[in-house]
Design a protein around this motif. Sequence first.
Motif, mmCIF file in Angstrom:
data_model
loop_
_atom_site.group_PDB
_atom_site.id
_atom_site.type_symbol
_atom_site.label_atom_id
_atom_site.label_comp_id
_atom_site.label_asym_id
_atom_site.label_seq_id
_atom_site.Cartn_x
_atom_site.Cartn_y
_atom_site.Cartn_z
ATOM 1 N N LEU A 117 3.023 -7.278 -0.208
ATOM 2 C CA LEU A 117 2.250 -6.708 -1.361
ATOM 3 C C LEU A 117 3.115 -5.314 -1.774
ATOM 4 N N THR A 118 3.715 -4.477 -1.059
ATOM 5 C CA THR A 118 4.416 -3.300 -1.300
ATOM 6 C C THR A 118 5.761 -3.843 -1.834
ATOM 7 N N GLY A 119 6.300 -4.735 -1.031
ATOM 8 C CA GLY A 119 7.749 -5.340 -1.745
ATOM 9 C C GLY A 119 7.321 -5.922 -3.220
ATOM 10 N N ILE A 120 6.386 -6.551 -3.496
ATOM 11 C CA ILE A 120 6.359 -7.224 -4.750
ATOM 12 C C ILE A 120 5.978 -6.120 -5.649
ATOM 13 N N VAL A 121 5.027 -5.253 -5.654
ATOM 14 C CA VAL A 121 4.935 -3.984 -6.499
ATOM 15 C C VAL A 121 5.949 -3.406 -6.753
ATOM 16 N N PHE A 122 6.830 -2.939 -5.631
ATOM 17 C CA PHE A 122 8.116 -2.418 -5.985
ATOM 18 C C PHE A 122 9.078 -3.160 -6.744
ATOM 19 N N LEU A 123 9.206 -4.400 -6.534
ATOM 20 C CA LEU A 123 10.082 -5.132 -7.444
ATOM 21 C C LEU A 123 9.470 -5.008 -8.910
ATOM 22 N N PHE A 124 8.190 -5.195 -9.085
ATOM 23 C CA PHE A 124 7.747 -4.974 -10.393
ATOM 24 C C PHE A 124 8.135 -3.531 -10.844
ATOM 25 N N ALA A 125 7.938 -2.576 -10.153
ATOM 26 C CA ALA A 125 8.148 -1.209 -10.626
ATOM 27 C C ALA A 125 9.655 -1.252 -11.064
ATOM 28 N N MET A 126 10.466 -1.603 -10.197
ATOM 29 C CA MET A 126 11.983 -1.554 -10.548
ATOM 30 C C MET A 126 12.251 -2.122 -11.755
ATOM 31 N N GLY A 173 2.512 4.150 -14.050
ATOM 32 C CA GLY A 173 1.412 3.827 -13.276
ATOM 33 C C GLY A 173 1.783 2.630 -12.141
ATOM 34 N N ILE A 174 2.804 1.561 -12.673
ATOM 35 C CA ILE A 174 3.303 0.807 -11.581
ATOM 36 C C ILE A 174 3.926 1.174 -10.483
ATOM 37 N N SER A 175 4.802 2.350 -10.967
ATOM 38 C CA SER A 175 5.608 3.180 -9.836
ATOM 39 C C SER A 175 4.623 3.969 -9.055
ATOM 40 N N LEU A 176 3.558 4.582 -9.529
ATOM 41 C CA LEU A 176 2.733 5.271 -8.588
ATOM 42 C C LEU A 176 1.960 4.161 -7.822
ATOM 43 N N CYS A 177 1.615 3.104 -8.113
ATOM 44 C CA CYS A 177 0.943 2.061 -7.281
ATOM 45 C C CYS A 177 1.852 1.620 -6.258
ATOM 46 N N ALA A 178 3.092 1.634 -6.559
ATOM 47 C CA ALA A 178 4.070 0.950 -5.494
ATOM 48 C C ALA A 178 4.438 2.246 -4.576
ATOM 49 N N PHE A 179 4.449 3.277 -4.977
ATOM 50 C CA PHE A 179 4.652 4.627 -3.919
ATOM 51 C C PHE A 179 3.456 4.662 -3.170
ATOM 52 N N THR A 180 2.181 4.584 -3.677
ATOM 53 C CA THR A 180 0.819 4.902 -3.150
ATOM 54 C C THR A 180 0.935 3.837 -1.659
ATOM 55 N N LEU A 181 1.267 2.370 -2.030
ATOM 56 C CA LEU A 181 1.329 1.291 -1.203
ATOM 57 C C LEU A 181 2.380 1.755 -0.232
#
Lengths: 237, 226
Positions: A19-28, A199-207
Amino acid sequence: MNQETTEELNEESYILVWLTGIVFLFAMAAIFLFVPTEQTEGPVQRIMYIHIPSAWLSFFAFFIVFTCSILFLWKKEREWDIYAHASAEIGVIFCSLVLITGPIWAKPIWGTWWVWDARLTSTLILWLIYVAYLMLRAQTEAGFMRARYAAVLGIVGFLNIPFIHFSVLWWRTFHPQPKVISSEGFGKGMETSMLITLGISLCAFTLLYFLLMGQRVRQEKLKDEIDRLKREQLYSS
Amino acid sequence: MNLYLNQIAAIVWKDFVTELKTRELLSAMFIFALLVILIFIFSINLSIVKASEVGPGILWVAFLFAGTIGLNRSFMLEKENDCLMGLMLVPADRTAIYFGKLISNLIFLSIMELFILPLFMIFFDIDLLSHLGPLLVVVFLGTLGFCVLGTLLSSLSSNLKTREIMLPILLYPLLIPIIIAAVRMTGQILDGTELSDMMKWVGLTASFDIIYIGVSIMTIDHILEE
């Protein structure tokens, strides 16, 4: 720890890793492809999407240290000590990241690496407090005493934050105000696409925080387990 | 309540008798503070900068450094010959030990400061006498904040292997609000501002003192525990 719970833990952490990996990809993708380049500041402004989530994460982590420290002194369970320790480590890492990404942005925008602005100064002091916290942990032998001392410092340190905030803020007002963009200014004039990216970046970092926390806590618990087994071996031989 | 106050007084008295017998701490603190001021005078050019602008900062740095010596000594003395153990065996509340130590630290530091202030006045050619009242209030508030947190953390650091190193590392970042407030207030007083015009700084310092006394009362039991 029996076999079943270990596997369960692993499965949970695998989900979190993915999950963290995917959200981070999205954030990037959002930071580098989706969001438009800021008109006046140029590409360097994109560092904000790392900078602000790191700042949020470090404050969150220090708050967790504070809560776990109180819970430790109250319940005296090793569990809370582990949580406080892990959270402090993560907090210091991301606080360092804030202090590194900030000047990288400031050099082209303000023309200097560092100004003694209220926000910068408080972050630096906060970093020093929690580095001292980690040093205290490193200097003392593992055990009940270290946990108690660290918990006291965790509480004292967090309660210091409002004092630091106001003293540094008032301290600055006696000097010419540097050209600082306050967070209010940032938020107001922000594009929707920028807000989404943030927002996406915040989610990624929180995860990422929860992922790191889980790993660190598991590591510390395994360390305890090894110590226990070693002791058992020692006594039986 | 009376018993409690007697216990505190006994601890303060014990520290006083020790100091009177050995005469180690006060003279060391005074000389050290004087040296800090001298080093600062050599490192700045007093003909360029205004003395009343840099003076308060230098004064408080001297108090801070000299005070740290006092704090380090305060609980180190108790570690020798296991005196701390003896103190903890006394059928008194642990907070009485804390308050006893706090008051004796406060008194030693105040005595040192009273000796330093006239010298400060001479070296920097600043007239302190015309603002003596508010200045003493500010010095007291700042010193109290320093001692409140300092006593708590020195009781903690005295049990560490590297106690002299760890005390300043733990203490100084936490004291930054007090230092900023004390330096600002002292500077403004020397400029002739009334105490009532800087209530926000006074409020900050006073609430710092009160909150950390409360935190110390709640946590000292966890530090002084075998």
